[in-house]
Scaffold this motif. Structure first.
Motif, PDB file in Angstrom:
ATOM      1  N   GLN A  22      33.330  88.636  63.200  1.00 54.48           N
ATOM      2  CA  GLN A  22      33.694  87.394  62.524  1.00 54.48           C
ATOM      3  C   GLN A  22      34.525  87.632  61.278  1.00 54.48           C
ATOM      4  OE1 GLN A  22      30.280  85.073  61.453  1.00 54.48           O
ATOM      5  NE2 GLN A  22      31.481  83.364  60.636  1.00 54.48           N
ATOM      6  N   ARG A  23      34.214  88.707  60.553  1.00 57.00           N
ATOM      7  CA  ARG A  23      34.884  88.945  59.271  1.00 57.00           C
ATOM      8  C   ARG A  23      36.184  89.718  59.411  1.00 57.00           C
ATOM      9  NH1 ARG A  23      31.096  89.223  54.471  1.00 57.00           N
ATOM     10  NH2 ARG A  23      32.776  90.497  53.644  1.00 57.00           N
ATOM     11  N   ALA A  24      36.292  90.600  60.428  1.00 57.95           N
ATOM     12  CA  ALA A  24      37.433  91.511  60.486  1.00 57.95           C
ATOM     13  C   ALA A  24      38.219  91.430  61.791  1.00 57.95           C
ATOM     14  CB  ALA A  24      36.943  92.951  60.267  1.00 57.95           C
ATOM     15  N   GLU A  62      28.863  90.152  62.809  1.00 57.71           N
ATOM     16  CA  GLU A  62      29.428  89.896  61.483  1.00 57.71           C
ATOM     17  C   GLU A  62      30.769  90.607  61.309  1.00 57.71           C
ATOM     18  OE1 GLU A  62      28.053  90.041  56.773  1.00 57.71           O
ATOM     19  OE2 GLU A  62      26.692  90.711  58.373  1.00 57.71           O
ATOM     20  N   SER A  73      37.219  94.880  55.309  1.00 60.43           N
ATOM     21  CA  SER A  73      36.245  93.824  55.607  1.00 60.43           C
ATOM     22  C   SER A  73      35.172  94.311  56.564  1.00 60.43           C
ATOM     23  CB  SER A  73      36.959  92.604  56.204  1.00 60.43           C
ATOM     24  OG  SER A  73      37.902  92.062  55.298  1.00 60.43           O
ATOM     25  N   PRO A 103      29.714  94.730  56.231  1.00 65.74           N
ATOM     26  CA  PRO A 103      28.442  94.593  56.954  1.00 65.74           C
ATOM     27  C   PRO A 103      27.809  95.941  57.299  1.00 65.74           C
ATOM     28  CG  PRO A 103      30.146  93.217  57.934  1.00 65.74           C
ATOM     29  CD  PRO A 103      30.828  94.138  56.988  1.00 65.74           C
TER      30      PRO A 103
END
Length: 288
Positions: free
Chosen positions: A150-152, A147, A169, A173
């Protein structure tokens, strides 16, 4: 008439003493150089040297090494030199992050209690225990890492966000994982100590409150699991000690006699599978 040999004897002794002192100083310096502290000092000196060289090179080129620039959209970004400096500094905190913000703490404490309960002081060795703990941590933290990636990480590498936005970001998670394993009581205790009276939701708490609360909760959970693992081996020790006492064999250590029975019990119930499964299940792995 004075003997020349007897006159020069004190001088020879003084020279020999000075030589021994010099040799001991040289040996002490070499030992410190090749010790852990010596390597750390040498590494820090090299980091300072190369950092100073990069700063001087930036000054020669007319560049600002430490600068916070503002993008046209209003966001802020660090210069590349400052990002490298921050990254090199963060390398020293990576071990603390792995230990304190992941499942590493719970697993290593459970493994230590299990080894103590069985009665094996050095088996498995510390290297094996830490290696198993590290790979179990990677296994449990894989969804969190995916995660974060994918996000950062991927948007940052694609120049879709700045480094500051990527760090913000990446916290989401990791914060969610720690809050899932943290008790409300621990959060309230540390929030009160920090002077934070009330928040709308736990995610509004700063990381300086969430991380220590997470560590305390991890230690409590590890002790609870370790207690449950300790009981069967404790019963075996009590039974063996009672039998030896009834037979009058008081000079024979119960630990020596009970060790084969504890190992046999652990192997028959497939202990490693149960322990690893219990640890993974405590984090919600395999429950769905």
């Amino acid at each position: 008439m004075t003997d020349p040999v007897s006159v020069n004897t004190p001088k020879i002794k003084i020279l020999a003493t000075d030589q021994k002192v010099k040799n001991s100083v040289v040996e002490h310096f070499i030992l410190n150089l090749f010790s852990l502290k010596g390597f750390i000092c040498l590494f820090l000196l090299l980091v300072v040297f190369f950092a100073s060289q990069s700063v001087f090179a930036a000054e020669d080129l007319g560049l600002s090494a430490l600068k916070l620039t503002t993008n046209p959209d209003g966001s802020q970004e660090y210069t590349v030199t400052l990002q490298i400096l921050i990254f090199m500094t963060a390398l020293g905190f990576i071990p603390a992050g792995i230990i304190m913000m992941t499942s590493f703490t719970r697993i290593i404490v459970i493994m230590a209690i299990l080894r103590q309960a069985i009665g094996l002081q050095q088996t498995p060795s510390n290297q094996v225990v830490i290696g198993l703990t590290l790979f179990m941590t990677m296994f449990i933290m894989t969804p969190v890492y995916n995660e974060i990636n994918q996000r950062a990480i991927e948007p940052y590498l694609a120049d879709q966000m700045t480094s500051i936005e990527a760090i913000d970001s990446a916290k989401v998670p990791l914060r969610a994982f720690m809050l899932e394993q943290t008790r409300i009581k621990d959060l309230e205790t540390l929030a009160n100590m920090a002077g934070i009276e009330a928040v709308d939701q736990p995610t509004d708490l700063p990381m300086t409150v969430i991380i220590p609360a997470f560590i305390i909760s991890e230690l409590k959970t590890a002790f609870q699991i370790g207690f449950m693992l300790f009981i069967p081996f404790l019963i075996i020790d009590l039974v063996v000690a009672s039998i030896l006492m009834a037979m009058g064999m008081m000079m024979l250590s119960p630990m020596i006699v009970s060790l084969p029975f504890k190992l046999m019990l652990f192997v028959l119930v497939d202990g490693w599978n149960l322990v690893i499964g219990t640890i993974a299940t405590s984090y919600g792995m395999g429950s769905g």
